[in-house]
Design an enzyme around this catalytic site. Sequence first.
Site, PDB file in Angstrom:
ATOM      1  N   ARG A  38       0.803  -1.230   0.000  1.00 59.88           N
ATOM      2  CA  ARG A  38       0.000   0.000   0.000  1.00 59.88           C
ATOM      3  C   ARG A  38       0.838   1.284   0.000  1.00 59.88           C
ATOM      4  O   ARG A  38       0.391   2.307  -0.488  1.00 59.88           O
ATOM      5  CB  ARG A  38      -0.942  -0.004   1.198  1.00 59.88           C
ATOM      6  CG  ARG A  38      -2.016  -1.081   1.055  1.00 59.88           C
ATOM      7  CD  ARG A  38      -3.015  -0.995   2.167  1.00 59.88           C
ATOM      8  NE  ARG A  38      -4.052  -1.999   2.056  1.00 59.88           N
ATOM      9  CZ  ARG A  38      -5.075  -2.120   2.899  1.00 59.88           C
ATOM     10  NH1 ARG A  38      -5.193  -1.283   3.908  1.00 59.88           N
ATOM     11  NH2 ARG A  38      -5.960  -3.052   2.749  1.00 59.88           N
ATOM     12  N   ASP A 140     -15.931   9.010   8.981  1.00 58.71           N
ATOM     13  CA  ASP A 140     -14.800   8.092   8.763  1.00 58.71           C
ATOM     14  C   ASP A 140     -13.506   8.867   8.948  1.00 58.71           C
ATOM     15  O   ASP A 140     -13.478  10.093   8.832  1.00 58.71           O
ATOM     16  CB  ASP A 140     -14.853   7.491   7.349  1.00 58.71           C
ATOM     17  CG  ASP A 140     -14.110   6.160   7.269  1.00 58.71           C
ATOM     18  OD1 ASP A 140     -14.771   5.107   7.316  1.00 58.71           O
ATOM     19  OD2 ASP A 140     -12.863   6.178   7.189  1.00 58.71           O
TER      20      ASP A 140
HETATM   21  C1  LIG Z   1     -14.235  -2.193   6.945  1.00 59.78           C
HETATM   22  S1  LIG Z   1     -14.850  -0.545   6.950  1.00 59.78           S
HETATM   23  C2  LIG Z   1     -16.466  -0.779   7.668  1.00 59.78           C
HETATM   24  C3  LIG Z   1     -17.552  -0.059   6.910  1.00 59.78           C
HETATM   25  C4  LIG Z   1     -18.974  -0.300   7.417  1.00 59.78           C
HETATM   26  N1  LIG Z   1     -19.152   0.131   8.778  1.00 59.78           N
HETATM   27  C5  LIG Z   1     -19.374  -1.734   7.269  1.00 59.78           C
HETATM   28  O1  LIG Z   1     -19.554  -2.430   8.266  1.00 59.78           O
HETATM   29  O2  LIG Z   1     -19.504  -2.183   6.127  1.00 59.78           O
HETATM   30  C6  LIG Z   1     -13.930   0.192   8.310  1.00 59.78           C
HETATM   31  C7  LIG Z   1     -13.824   1.716   8.213  1.00 59.78           C
HETATM   32  O3  LIG Z   1     -13.363   2.209   9.467  1.00 59.78           O
HETATM   33  C8  LIG Z   1     -12.582   3.358   9.223  1.00 59.78           C
HETATM   34  N2  LIG Z   1     -11.732   3.654  10.415  1.00 59.78           N
HETATM   35  C9  LIG Z   1     -10.629   2.992  10.842  1.00 59.78           C
HETATM   36  N3  LIG Z   1     -10.125   3.582  11.948  1.00 59.78           N
HETATM   37  C10 LIG Z   1     -10.934   4.636  12.228  1.00 59.78           C
HETATM   38  C11 LIG Z   1     -10.930   5.638  13.242  1.00 59.78           C
HETATM   39  N4  LIG Z   1      -9.995   5.668  14.189  1.00 59.78           N
HETATM   40  N5  LIG Z   1     -11.890   6.582  13.217  1.00 59.78           N
HETATM   41  C12 LIG Z   1     -12.848   6.563  12.236  1.00 59.78           C
HETATM   42  N6  LIG Z   1     -12.905   5.633  11.261  1.00 59.78           N
HETATM   43  C13 LIG Z   1     -11.961   4.681  11.245  1.00 59.78           C
HETATM   44  C14 LIG Z   1     -11.802   2.989   7.976  1.00 59.78           C
HETATM   45  O4  LIG Z   1     -11.323   4.124   7.291  1.00 59.78           O
HETATM   46  C15 LIG Z   1     -12.834   2.177   7.171  1.00 59.78           C
HETATM   47  O5  LIG Z   1     -13.465   2.970   6.193  1.00 59.78           O
END
Ligand SMILES: C[S@@+](CC[C@H](N)C(=O)[O-])C[C@H]1O[C@@H](n2cnc3c(N)ncnc32)[C@H](O)[C@@H]1O
Length: 270
Positions: A38, A140
Amino acid sequence: MSSETAITDQEFALFQRLLYKISGINLSENKKVLLVGRLQKRLREYGFETYTQYYRLLSSGEHPVEVQTMVDLMTTNETYFFREPKHFDFLRDEVLRLRRDNEPFRIWSAASSTGEEAYTMAMVLAEALPRQPWEVVGTDISTQVLEKARRGHYGLDRNEGIPQEYLHKYCLKGVRSQAGTFLINAALRERVHFHHANLTQPLPAELGLFEVIFLRNVMIYFDQETKRKVVNHLIQHLKKGGYFLIGHSETLNGIESGLQMLRPTIYRKP
Ligand SMILES: C[S@@+](CC[C@H](N)C(=O)[O-])C[C@H]1O[C@@H](n2cnc3c(N)ncnc32)[C@H](O)[C@@H]1O
């Protein structure tokens, strides 16, 4: 094609610490290949020969845009419409159907990624509360996914989980140059608001209170201490009697949250 720059164990440890400090994301030892895959292009962009050089730039405090780019690249954003559909059945059948309140209904997709979860909520709300005010908020840590979420524009291969009836009602199929895509209609997009927020940091009071919060498929990247911090930040924005939903492979075991478990993955604030 230029060859990949190898990362040493010490360099990997520096990136692990940096990413953890910024986002709470806990990169396990076996994620070295993922990190190289990445971030390699960022080294190339700067003409760096080692990960140490890139780390120095990130930790200098002088390149916040590059830090955000690194976070965007290191987050995993997999998501889809109507993911874990039982949660949306619960929302429709047990939260919205029994609701007697006329206050605007507010629901939060707390790690919204590219917006599929937030727009799924919006479709369920539009059906269940056709004449009442409601709002969906998505947040996010990645600015890149938020841009996509705001556009509400997806490839047709993403529409799988959306019931046919909702596709007709809430999505516009692209034609000509937009063929192969669909757009969430303006009436829904107007009621879904996306903001940048890092859940490991105290959240702004202006975010307000919610009747339902989804925190799904993000705690898997956090250790117990980060989970505790994040859950405690979020529940301050949950109304009394409000619901808190987590992903099917996640748990709040061992976290003092004061929430009552109604069933696995579904909690309520007393
Ligand atoms: C796998 S996705 C989940 C999306 C959705 N909630 C679902 O269940 O399909 C995880 C998301 O969490 C976000 N994320 C990770 N760490 C975070 C943080 N500290 N604060 C806010 N968002 C975060 C990532 O950028 C990513 O877009």
